[in-house]
Each structure stands twice: as C-alpha cells, then as structure tokens.
Design a protein around this motif. Sequence first.
Motif, PDB file in Angstrom:
ATOM      1  N   LYS A   8       0.943  -1.179  -0.043  1.00 57.95           N
ATOM      2  CA  LYS A   8      -0.051  -0.031  -0.037  1.00 57.95           C
ATOM      3  C   LYS A   8       0.809   1.403   0.101  1.00 57.95           C
ATOM      4  N   ARG A   9       2.144   1.235   0.627  1.00 50.71           N
ATOM      5  CA  ARG A   9       2.831   2.371   0.777  1.00 50.71           C
ATOM      6  C   ARG A   9       3.578   2.693  -0.693  1.00 50.71           C
ATOM      7  N   MET A  10       3.622   1.764  -1.238  1.00 50.82           N
ATOM      8  CA  MET A  10       4.491   1.899  -2.705  1.00 50.82           C
ATOM      9  C   MET A  10       3.257   2.522  -3.695  1.00 50.82           C
ATOM     10  N   PHE A  11       1.991   2.105  -3.493  1.00 51.31           N
ATOM     11  CA  PHE A  11       1.105   2.476  -4.292  1.00 51.31           C
ATOM     12  C   PHE A  11       0.808   3.981  -4.025  1.00 51.31           C
ATOM     13  N   PHE A  12       0.836   4.345  -2.724  1.00 46.62           N
ATOM     14  CA  PHE A  12       0.683   5.962  -2.359  1.00 46.62           C
ATOM     15  C   PHE A  12       1.888   6.722  -2.875  1.00 46.62           C
ATOM     16  N   PHE A  13       3.071   6.097  -2.860  1.00 43.42           N
ATOM     17  CA  PHE A  13       4.266   6.925  -3.204  1.00 43.42           C
ATOM     18  C   PHE A  13       4.226   7.060  -4.789  1.00 43.42           C
ATOM     19  N   MET A  14       3.760   6.048  -5.467  1.00 45.38           N
ATOM     20  CA  MET A  14       3.903   6.201  -6.860  1.00 45.38           C
ATOM     21  C   MET A  14       2.701   7.049  -7.238  1.00 45.38           C
ATOM     22  N   ASN A  15       1.412   7.219  -6.587  1.00 47.71           N
ATOM     23  CA  ASN A  15       0.399   8.173  -6.954  1.00 47.71           C
ATOM     24  C   ASN A  15       0.595   9.638  -6.559  1.00 47.71           C
ATOM     25  N   PHE A  16       1.486   9.921  -5.670  1.00 45.32           N
ATOM     26  CA  PHE A  16       2.096  11.140  -5.420  1.00 45.32           C
ATOM     27  C   PHE A  16       2.601  11.513  -6.546  1.00 45.32           C
ATOM     28  N   PHE A  17       3.514  10.753  -7.375  1.00 46.72           N
ATOM     29  CA  PHE A  17       4.386  11.296  -8.915  1.00 46.72           C
ATOM     30  C   PHE A  17       3.190  11.341  -9.807  1.00 46.72           C
ATOM     31  N   VAL A  18       1.941  10.617  -9.760  1.00 55.58           N
ATOM     32  CA  VAL A  18       1.090  10.689 -10.484  1.00 55.58           C
ATOM     33  C   VAL A  18       0.434  12.013 -10.451  1.00 55.58           C
ATOM     34  N   ILE A  19       0.154  12.437  -9.317  1.00 57.35           N
ATOM     35  CA  ILE A  19      -0.259  13.905  -9.190  1.00 57.35           C
ATOM     36  C   ILE A  19       0.378  14.691  -9.566  1.00 57.35           C
ATOM     37  N   LEU A  20       1.687  14.767  -9.203  1.00 56.06           N
ATOM     38  CA  LEU A  20       2.933  15.567  -9.625  1.00 56.06           C
ATOM     39  C   LEU A  20       2.866  15.946 -11.094  1.00 56.06           C
ATOM     40  N   PHE A  21       3.100  14.840 -11.887  1.00 53.26           N
ATOM     41  CA  PHE A  21       2.908  14.805 -13.293  1.00 53.26           C
ATOM     42  C   PHE A  21       1.917  15.397 -13.781  1.00 53.26           C
ATOM     43  N   ALA A  22       0.586  14.894 -13.292  1.00 58.38           N
ATOM     44  CA  ALA A  22      -0.557  15.570 -13.899  1.00 58.38           C
ATOM     45  C   ALA A  22      -0.615  16.951 -13.730  1.00 58.38           C
ATOM     46  N   LEU A  23      -0.190  17.477 -12.446  1.00 56.30           N
ATOM     47  CA  LEU A  23      -0.417  19.039 -12.215  1.00 56.30           C
ATOM     48  C   LEU A  23       0.614  19.735 -13.079  1.00 56.30           C
ATOM     49  N   LEU A  24       1.898  19.062 -13.396  1.00 58.62           N
ATOM     50  CA  LEU A  24       2.960  19.821 -14.404  1.00 58.62           C
ATOM     51  C   LEU A  24       2.416  19.735 -15.641  1.00 58.62           C
ATOM     52  N   GLY A  25       2.081  18.607 -16.125  1.00 58.53           N
ATOM     53  CA  GLY A  25       1.268  18.620 -17.442  1.00 58.53           C
ATOM     54  C   GLY A  25       0.232  19.468 -17.685  1.00 58.53           C
ATOM     55  N   ILE A  26      -0.883  19.567 -16.814  1.00 60.87           N
ATOM     56  CA  ILE A  26      -1.979  20.627 -16.962  1.00 60.87           C
ATOM     57  C   ILE A  26      -1.485  22.166 -16.817  1.00 60.87           C
ATOM     58  N   LEU A  27      -0.719  22.456 -15.915  1.00 61.37           N
ATOM     59  CA  LEU A  27      -0.048  23.877 -15.365  1.00 61.37           C
ATOM     60  C   LEU A  27       0.734  24.285 -16.812  1.00 61.37           C
ATOM     61  N   GLY A  28       1.728  23.355 -16.927  1.00 63.63           N
ATOM     62  CA  GLY A  28       2.803  23.663 -17.877  1.00 63.63           C
ATOM     63  C   GLY A  28       2.184  23.592 -19.309  1.00 63.63           C
ATOM     64  N   GLY A  29       1.276  22.586 -19.584  1.00 62.67           N
ATOM     65  CA  GLY A  29       0.462  22.605 -20.821  1.00 62.67           C
ATOM     66  C   GLY A  29      -0.142  23.977 -21.346  1.00 62.67           C
ATOM     67  N   LEU A  30      -0.622  24.780 -20.356  1.00 60.92           N
ATOM     68  CA  LEU A  30      -1.290  26.026 -20.392  1.00 60.92           C
ATOM     69  C   LEU A  30       0.063  26.920 -21.088  1.00 60.92           C
ATOM     70  N   THR A  47      -1.509   3.371 -13.902  1.00 58.99           N
ATOM     71  CA  THR A  47      -1.652   2.194 -14.438  1.00 58.99           C
ATOM     72  C   THR A  47      -0.554   1.275 -13.747  1.00 58.99           C
ATOM     73  N   LEU A  48       0.682   1.454 -13.549  1.00 57.49           N
ATOM     74  CA  LEU A  48       1.658   0.699 -13.117  1.00 57.49           C
ATOM     75  C   LEU A  48       1.386   0.623 -11.542  1.00 57.49           C
ATOM     76  N   SER A  49       0.843   1.642 -10.889  1.00 57.31           N
ATOM     77  CA  SER A  49       0.568   1.823  -9.497  1.00 57.31           C
ATOM     78  C   SER A  49      -0.393   0.656  -9.180  1.00 57.31           C
ATOM     79  N   LEU A  50      -1.371   0.410 -10.202  1.00 60.43           N
ATOM     80  CA  LEU A  50      -2.463  -0.409  -9.533  1.00 60.43           C
ATOM     81  C   LEU A  50      -1.988  -1.648  -9.417  1.00 60.43           C
ATOM     82  N   PHE A  51      -0.589  -2.340  -9.922  1.00 61.74           N
ATOM     83  CA  PHE A  51      -0.197  -3.595  -9.835  1.00 61.74           C
ATOM     84  C   PHE A  51       0.237  -3.732  -8.274  1.00 61.74           C
ATOM     85  N   MET A  52       0.386  -2.619  -7.447  1.00 59.45           N
ATOM     86  CA  MET A  52       0.886  -2.653  -6.116  1.00 59.45           C
ATOM     87  C   MET A  52      -0.353  -3.253  -5.269  1.00 59.45           C
ATOM     88  N   LEU A  53      -1.539  -3.170  -5.751  1.00 54.58           N
ATOM     89  CA  LEU A  53      -2.832  -3.731  -4.990  1.00 54.58           C
ATOM     90  C   LEU A  53      -3.262  -4.974  -5.329  1.00 54.58           C
TER      91      LEU A  53
END
Length: 151
Positions: A8-30, A47-53
């Motif tokens: 579970k901790r690895m799932f949360f760790f990977m999803n932190f980067f999911v949110i980070l890249f999504a924010l950078l992608g949206i804000l930088g994409g503007l 998608t890769l983080s789902l394998f941690m579950l």
Amino acid sequence: MKRIYVQKRMFFFMNFFVILFALLGILGGLRDKSLFNLLWVSLGLFTLSLFMLINRVFYDEKIVRFNFIYRKATISYEDIKEIFIEYDLIKGYSVICNLETEINCNCRNYLEYVKKCKELNIKNTFYFVGITEKDLERFLSNYHGKIKNYI
C-alpha cells in the motif's frame, strides 16, 4: 474477513508522482502545448501503481489467506511456527511467515533470515515487504506464536 494490501505504501508513493506529473502537465501545458505529454506519463504511472494492489492478505480471528501473485494459501494461525519482522523506513515492514519449523538463530536482518531458511531447506514460507505498521499490528493481534526481531 479483513484485507491488507501488502504494498500500500508503494501505491501511495507512486500516486504522489502521478499527481505531480498531472499538475505539471496541466499547468505547464497552458504555457507550452508539448508539456501536455506529461499527462501520458501520469496515466502510465497510475496504471503501473495498480499492480501494487495485487498482493493481499485476508485474515480473521482463526485463519489467514495469502493471495499473492506467485502463491495462494489459506492457513490457520496455529500453522505459523514463527514470524520474522524487520522495519525499514523506506520500505516499511518486511515480514516472513515460517510455516515449517522455528529457526534457532539470531538473524540480524531480513536477508539473513531468508538465507537461513534456504540453508535449512525450509520452503513453506510467505515473504512480503512493504506492509504498514497499523496493518501489521492488526494482522499480529490474533497471532500468539513466536515473533523474531520485532522492532
């Protein structure tokens, strides 16, 4: 039955980067349209983080069911002869459930215990890494056998 997601901790760790890249992608994409490609990286990491579950442990007062990719088994708490536990700040708790015999050796870490099991030809064990302290305490609340190196 209660359920523990082992990584579970690895799932949360990977999803932190999911949110980070999504924010950078949206804000930088503007500013620059090419940064919208970071949303694909974010989707790939999610998608890769789902394998941690996938690896799960189900338990109640009497039985434990290990539902791992490589092995599945249902056992009672009395079948567990010994549990070895090691804490790592980054990975969380590493746990080995030994179902065959108690090992009369003072192993200093997880890898030494694994090596000792292989030397003694103990094959009926369950290894899992990355369990949180809260989940481990709930799992061990019904176990009354020998616990080694609980830190």
